[in-house]
Design an enzyme around this catalytic site. Structure first.
Site, PDB file in Angstrom:
ATOM      1  N   SER A 567      44.325 139.486  28.974  1.00  0.00           N
ATOM      2  CA  SER A 567      45.233 139.846  29.905  1.00  0.00           C
ATOM      3  C   SER A 567      45.337 141.119  30.362  1.00  0.00           C
ATOM      4  O   SER A 567      44.644 141.856  29.519  1.00  0.00           O
ATOM      5  CB  SER A 567      46.566 139.384  29.017  1.00  0.00           C
ATOM      6  OG  SER A 567      47.711 139.970  29.539  1.00  0.00           O
ATOM      7  N   TYR A 580      51.941 139.602  21.231  1.00  0.00           N
ATOM      8  CA  TYR A 580      51.003 139.006  22.093  1.00  0.00           C
ATOM      9  C   TYR A 580      50.156 140.117  22.988  1.00  0.00           C
ATOM     10  O   TYR A 580      48.917 139.774  22.717  1.00  0.00           O
ATOM     11  CB  TYR A 580      51.960 138.605  23.515  1.00  0.00           C
ATOM     12  CG  TYR A 580      51.191 138.117  24.762  1.00  0.00           C
ATOM     13  CD1 TYR A 580      50.814 136.741  24.573  1.00  0.00           C
ATOM     14  CD2 TYR A 580      51.044 139.020  25.630  1.00  0.00           C
ATOM     15  CE1 TYR A 580      50.061 136.351  25.746  1.00  0.00           C
ATOM     16  CE2 TYR A 580      50.291 138.568  26.838  1.00  0.00           C
ATOM     17  CZ  TYR A 580      49.648 137.246  26.813  1.00  0.00           C
ATOM     18  OH  TYR A 580      49.116 136.667  28.018  1.00  0.00           O
TER      19      TYR A 580
END
Length: 690
Positions: A567, A580
């Site tokens: 990500s 996350y």
């Protein structure tokens, strides 16, 4: 008032219907095997005069799925006139090109080598089939005597001759000389039947097949009464392993065997552990019969002339079986090279590869290989046909296939080589086996779809088994994609996922660590459960998947690709996202660590850093979108547009953009690239790699 009866179907319509019936029964013929024909009269659109035509299954077609477009249509007068220019058996291959001058109309399939048989035999309808029972007689040492004993004068023996124009002339002469006959047994090959109408020839084909089956059944029963079996007694220690143990061993051996079968060119694999195969592998005659090889041209063109056979008991230590496989593989390659050198002539096509297409492992099963899953599966089906043929021949007499020289003339036939050269070029990811986690929706589904579109076989893995199977079914048949349940946090489940890939396609070449989730909370609201869940799925899950995939890839010795869908957040410090972003940073560093460790095995490890993939995303639909929209103060439906506007390119990122990056990293253009992170975020300066 009497209603007029419906007109009878045209000959070509009868032919298609008959072919579909015959081709749907595996006892009648094998996949893409055999050919059928019908003759009839139509009006020539140029002259307005009636013209006799023959419709015959074209080259490469399959009877079970035949349609009118798969038929070659030829003028019968011109086809039969070719007998006047036939230059003899030494030049009979030239006649295939001559068939083009006999074609009628536009379109249709290319005429096959067996066209002469159908056109020259004086009968309105002709079937040429490859039933196991018929080939068993055709490959028996005393096939001619058996044909007479089993059929009387209703079926005539034809000595082996390679398919072609001369065989058509031979069969035409035999039919003319035997008006009472309904067909013939072609030595080493199959059967041919003829009839006045479509129903008659179909009935005659089935009569020959069923009569042969009955003779084999009777001979087998007579052996059983004496306590004997066509393949001899069971060899102690070579019996089939229990189901679970057999599948575990097959999964462990599959990557090894696939790597060996791919020494010359990459192959996809298939595993068969049917009772027919396991029984054959347990019997005393296995080695002798396997060494003799297959006989019917349709068989050995797909299976090679003979298989590689492991000569160890079923329960031999796995490491011993692997070591023996490697020894046998070297011996097989040397033997095949010798076969080629003994038989090649000036002008023979180059040797296509010396690796086996069929590998037999007692107690475990059969591994078959091909350029794609369907080809691998069909190769296995053909070897099952060969087993049935050998069993029938050994029950009736002694199995005696055509000799090596004749097999070579078929395998390296210039006409077969030309057919291979006409095949379309493979897609960029052809022969590659991919496993994609979290692939039932969003980015994972887009990746799986794109990999399959580029030629890969795909395992769609997801926590939800039903959704995984549905996604796989959308992609294609089980020859292209399979869906399985996989909890990437569970060590045993991950190992089972890789085993499933090995059993489905022979091994693993490409793994995409995509499974993930996200919970967006500020630090003080983030619980240990939030932290552990995200790290379990993405950090621990990626580690487990990479480890088990690498184990299979190393066993294959074919290299491979591992791709992490990380990500932008692995680099960018955004608000309310501690768990996350931390786990994505973990994944990002796994890429670097594994690239450094696995490079010596030819395994490349790369990462992709997407951002703002809202549309179609399972993560965003599961609550993450609402949470992030609240953080940024926009409506959830506008979140994708919001993300796009903060990028340099001002364009929204979609799942297919991530899929394109996966293909770029794993395709043929970046083969020297490993340890790379590719941003797919439309340009986020704060996430630039430094």
């Amino acid at each position: 008032m009497t209603q007029p009866s419906a007109p009878a179907p045209a000959p070509r319509e009868q032919l298609v219907a008959r072919s579909n019936r015959l081709g749907s029964d595996p006892r009648v013929t094998n996949y893409a095997g055999g050919n059928t024909s019908a003759k009839g009269v139509e009006t020539d659109p140029v002259t307005g005069e009636p013209v006799e035509l023959v419709w015959v299954k074209g080259s490469g077609g399959d009877l079970g799925t035949l349609t009118e477009k798969n038929l070659a249509v030829l003028r019968l007068d011109r086809l039969r006139a070719l007998t006047g220019v036939y230059p003899g058996v030494e030049r009979e291959d030239e006649m295939v090109a001559a068939f083009d001058y006999c074609l009628h109309g536009k379109g249709g399939a290319a005429p096959s080598i067996d066209t002469a048989m159908h056109g020259l035999v004086d009968a309105p309808h002709v079937d040429h089939l490859h039933p196991d029972s018929g080939i068993a007689i055709a490959t028996s040492a005393d096939g001619e005597r058996l044909t007479s004993e089993i059929f009387g004068d209703r079926v005539v023996w034809v000595p082996w001759r390679r398919p072609g124009f001369q065989l058509g002339l031979d069969i035409a002469a035999i039919k003319a000389a035997n008006p009472q006959a309904i067909g013939c047994i072609l030595g080493g090959h199959g059967i041919t039947a003829w009839g006045e109408d479509s129903d008659e020839v179909e009935a005659r084909s089935l009569e020959i097949i069923r009569t042969a089956e009955q003779a084999i059944d009777a001979a087998t029963a007579a052996l059983a009464e004496r306590g004997e079996h066509p393949f001899g007694p069971v060899r102690p220690g070579f019996e089939a392993l229990p189901d679970d143990e057999r599948r575990r061993r097959a999964a462990a051996l599959a990557p090894v065997v696939r790597g060996l079968a791919s020494a010359d060119r990459p192959q996809v694999g298939h595993v068969t552990d049917s009772e027919v195969v396991l029984d054959f592998l347990s019997r005393e005659k296995l080695a002798r019969l396997a060494e003799l090889g297959t006989s019917c041209p349709d068989h050995f063109l797909r299976t090679k002339v003979k298989p590689l056979v492991v000569d160890l008991p079923a329960d031999a230590p796995l490491e011993d079986v692997v070591a023996r496989l490697r020894e046998l593989h070297e011996a097989y390659r040397a033997d095949y090279a010798g076969y080629y050198e003994r038989n090649a002539e000036p002008g023979s096509p180059a040797m296509r590869g010396a690796d086996p297409a069929i590998v037999l492992v007692p107690g475990v099963g059969m591994f078959s290989f091909g350029k794609d899953k369907q080809t691998a599966r069909v190769a296995g089906e053909f070897y099952v046909n060969a087993i049935n043929v050998m069993r029938g021949a050994e029950a009736l007499s002694t199995y005696a296939p055509i000799d090596e020289r004749e097999k070579f003339r078929i395998e390296y036939w210039a006409l077969e080589e030309a057919k291979l050269q006409r095949m379309p070029a493979p897609k960029p990811l052809a022969t590659r086996v991919a496993v994609v986690t979290g692939a039932a929706s969003g980015i994972g589904k887009a990746i799986a779809e794109r990999l399959a579109a580029e030629g890969a076989c795909v395992v769609v893995a997801d926590l939800d088994a039903e959704k995984a199977r549905a996604a796989a079914a959308e992609i294609g048949t089980s020859d292209v994609a399979v869906g399985i349940a996989a909890d990437v946090t569970d060590e045993a489940a991950v190992a089972a996922m890789i085993d499933a890939a090995c059993l489905a396609f022979g091994g693993v070449d490409l793994v995409v660590n995509n499974a993930g989730l996200s919970i967006s909370k500020p630090l003080l609201e983030t619980t240990t459960r939030d932290w552990d869940l995200q790290h379990d799925v993405m950090a621990r899950g990626s580690f487990l998947v990479a480890r088990e995939a690498a184990r299979a890839m190393i066993a294959q010795r074919l290299g491979g690709d591992i791709v992490y869908i990380a990500s932008k957040n692995s680099l960018f410090a955004g608000p309310n996202n501690i768990a996350y972003s931390a786990t994505k940073a973990d994944q990002a560093h796994q890429v670097r660590l594994l690239a450094a460790e696995l490079g010596e095995h030819g395994i490349r490890v790369n990462g992709i850093n997407p951002d703002g993939v809202v549309r179609g995303s399972g993560i965003f639909a599961g609550g993450w979108g609402a949470q992030r929209a609240a953080v940024y103060g926009v409506d959830e439906q506008d979140l994708g547009a919001y993300y796009a506007q903060r990028t340099l390119l001002k364009k929204e990122v979609l799942p297919e953009h991530v899929a394109a990056a996966v293909v770029a990293l794993t395709g043929p253009d970046l083969v020297q690239t490993t340890g790379l992170h590719v941003p797919v975020d439309s340009g986020v300066a704060a996430a630039f790699l430094r």
